[in-house]
Enzyme design. Structure first.
Site, short mmCIF file in Angstrom:
data_model
loop_
_atom_site.label_atom_id
_atom_site.label_comp_id
_atom_site.label_asym_id
_atom_site.label_seq_id
_atom_site.Cartn_x
_atom_site.Cartn_y
_atom_site.Cartn_z
N ASP A 148 -44.79 61.69 78.97
CA ASP A 148 -44.57 63.01 78.38
C ASP A 148 -43.55 62.94 77.26
O ASP A 148 -42.36 62.69 77.49
CB ASP A 148 -44.07 63.97 79.46
CG ASP A 148 -44.06 65.42 79.00
OD1 ASP A 148 -44.45 65.67 77.84
OD2 ASP A 148 -43.66 66.29 79.79
N ASP A 351 -47.03 66.40 70.70
CA ASP A 351 -46.81 66.43 72.14
C ASP A 351 -47.95 65.72 72.87
O ASP A 351 -49.12 66.05 72.65
CB ASP A 351 -46.71 67.88 72.62
CG ASP A 351 -46.43 67.99 74.11
OD1 ASP A 351 -45.66 67.16 74.63
OD2 ASP A 351 -46.98 68.90 74.76
#
Length: 471
Positions: A148, A351
């Site tokens: 992440d 992201d």
């Protein structure tokens, strides 16, 4: 006749010229192999292999979610579940921005029992699409970890476990690790936590989630092993109270830009890292590189643009997106649509955890309308969920799709392959534009648009690199 593709580069615009398509030559279009995409929907994930086979000791294998999910669910069922996770992820990211900026305005340090600011792994919200496997402790015990770029804190579930969710591997027990060391409340590493407190074990941490899921526990230093490399004294969270649906992963490997992220803690070896995220409907796996190999890969075939940090949100990698092109033509956009303002709101981040690229509404509508004009040769279909622009491609073998390009402040451009723009949403041939508007302030370049693109992060020179066909 075989279709040929050549690149013609003009200032700020990357065009792809395709050979004969239905008797004409289209400029600014890419081909989409519809039949191959639909066949891939029924494929099985690749078997796990030695993640270092043919690679360097600073490399990790990257797996998509289907490796950890048992059962025989249909593509439609998996896709609907993805969209549910996706909506939660985007909502949680925007809520984190608002909470953090509001916290800065009122001042004060958040404590663990406040459950206020959201330092998210985002696993239930969508970042649990991609995983890797690392060893934790001495001797090393293997754990699946979510990747992440929207989080910093590295954490694993730990014994004694007051409340743990199910995971694929046994829960990590620090009492069997010779390298586990608790962190004191007065230590420098404890002060870096966004949400911290002090208890009988020393420094305590919390990572909280937009849907109410969380991990709370002790902060410590531990040895992590990945590939053939051992890294000592990594600050990690040891979660004794955890709640959520985390798809078998034992924790999270935070790849953000903050001071507690895994790349930052690696020091010189984490200054440059790169990854390739594979298509989740394919049989292949990807990789995550650190160290010299990542530096070498970053310099090969990449276009670079600066990344910068929002001084109020150090985790995110912001990129200076200025324009979007469709079919080789620039879309007219408001001048400051992708900039963040004096309050810290707005901007565009890269992201790994968000699937669908989200754009401010004005930018999305302008881009979508240009795409619809360029797709007027294909039949429309009803929209579904967050997708309002869909097409019936059933019975088609190959179609031409307007190329969507991202253009950055320094003149760098990324022209997305057709498969990163138009994606199947069922097994019958319905394909939708894989972009959506956002109701929040943050625009996000998601992982569908990153699939098959090697993405590099160079914190020494503050650059993000994109390389097509380098995975």
């Amino acid at each position: 006749m075989e279709k040929l593709c050549s690149l013609i580069i003009f200032p700020f615009v990357l065009f792809c010229v395709l050979g004969p398509i239905s008797g004409e030559i289209r400029t600014g279009y890419h081909n989409l192999n519809v039949a191959a995409r639909l066949r891939a929907l029924s494929s099985k994930p690749a078997e796990l292999q030695d993640e270092n086979r043919g690679r360097n000791p600073w490399t990790l294998q990257v797996l998509h979610r289907e490796h950890l999910i048992p059962g025989n669910s249909t593509f439609e069922e998996r896709f609907r579940a993805r969209l549910e996770r996706e909506s939660g992820r985007v909502e949680a990211l925007n809520r984190r921005v608002e909470n953090k900026l509001s916290q800065d305005l009122v001042g004060g340090m958040k404590k663990v029992d406040d459950f206020g600011s959201e330092v998210m792994s985002g696993m239930i919200e969508g970042s649990g699409e991609y995983f890797t496997r690392i060893g934790v402790g001495t001797p090393a015990r293997e754990q699946y970890m979510v990747l992440d770029t929207g989080s910093d804190v590295v954490w694993v579930q730990c014994q004694p476990c007051n409340d743990c969710y199910d995971q694929a591997d046994p829960v990590f027990d620090p009492s069997y690790s010779a390298s586990f060391t608790s962190v004191s409340c007065t230590s420098a590493v404890c002060s870096e936590l966004e949400i911290s407190d002090c208890n009988s074990r020393g420094c305590a941490y919390q990572v909280a989630y937009g849907d109410g899921s969380y991990s709370v526990g002790s902060f410590a230093t531990e040895t992590l092993t990945f590939g053939r490399t051992t890294v000592q004294n990594v600050g990690i969270g040891c979660g004794h109270d955890n709640q959520g649906l985390f798809v078998g992963a034992g924790g999270l490997l935070g790849l953000g830009a903050g001071r507690l992220s895994f790349p930052t803690q690696l020091g010189s070896y984490g200054k440059v890292f790169s990854y390739c995220l594979v298509d989740r409907d394919s049989e292949s796996t990807g990789y995550l590189d650190f160290g010299p190999e990542a530096q070498a890969r970053a310099g090969s075939g990449s276009v670079f643009t600066p990344f910068f940090r929002n001084p109020r949100l150090s985790t995110f990698y912001y990129v200076p997106l200025t324009h979007i092109s469709v079919g080789g033509l620039m879309v007219s956009l408001p001048q400051k649509v992708f900039q963040f303002d004096e309050t810290g709101r707005g901007g565009v981040i890269v992201d790994s955890g968000t699937a669908v690229t989200r754009l401010q509404s004005d930018a999305y509508i302008a881009m979508r309308d240009a795409f619809v004009v360029g797709m007027s040769h294909l039949p429309r279909a009803e929209g579904m969920s967050i997708f309002d622009t869909c097409y019936d491609l059933s019975g088609q073998e190959t179609v031409s799709v307007p190329a969507i390009g991202f253009h950055f402040i320094n003149g760098a451009s990324l022209s997305l392959p057709a498969r990163n723009c138009l994606i199947p949403v069922d097994s019958m041939g319905t394909f939708c534009l894989a972009f959506a508007p956002t109701s929040g302030s943050l625009s996000i370049i998601g992982n569908i648009q990153q699939q098959g693109v090697r993405v590099s992060f160079d914190s020494v020179n503050s650059l993000v690199g994109f390389a097509l066909n380098q995975c």
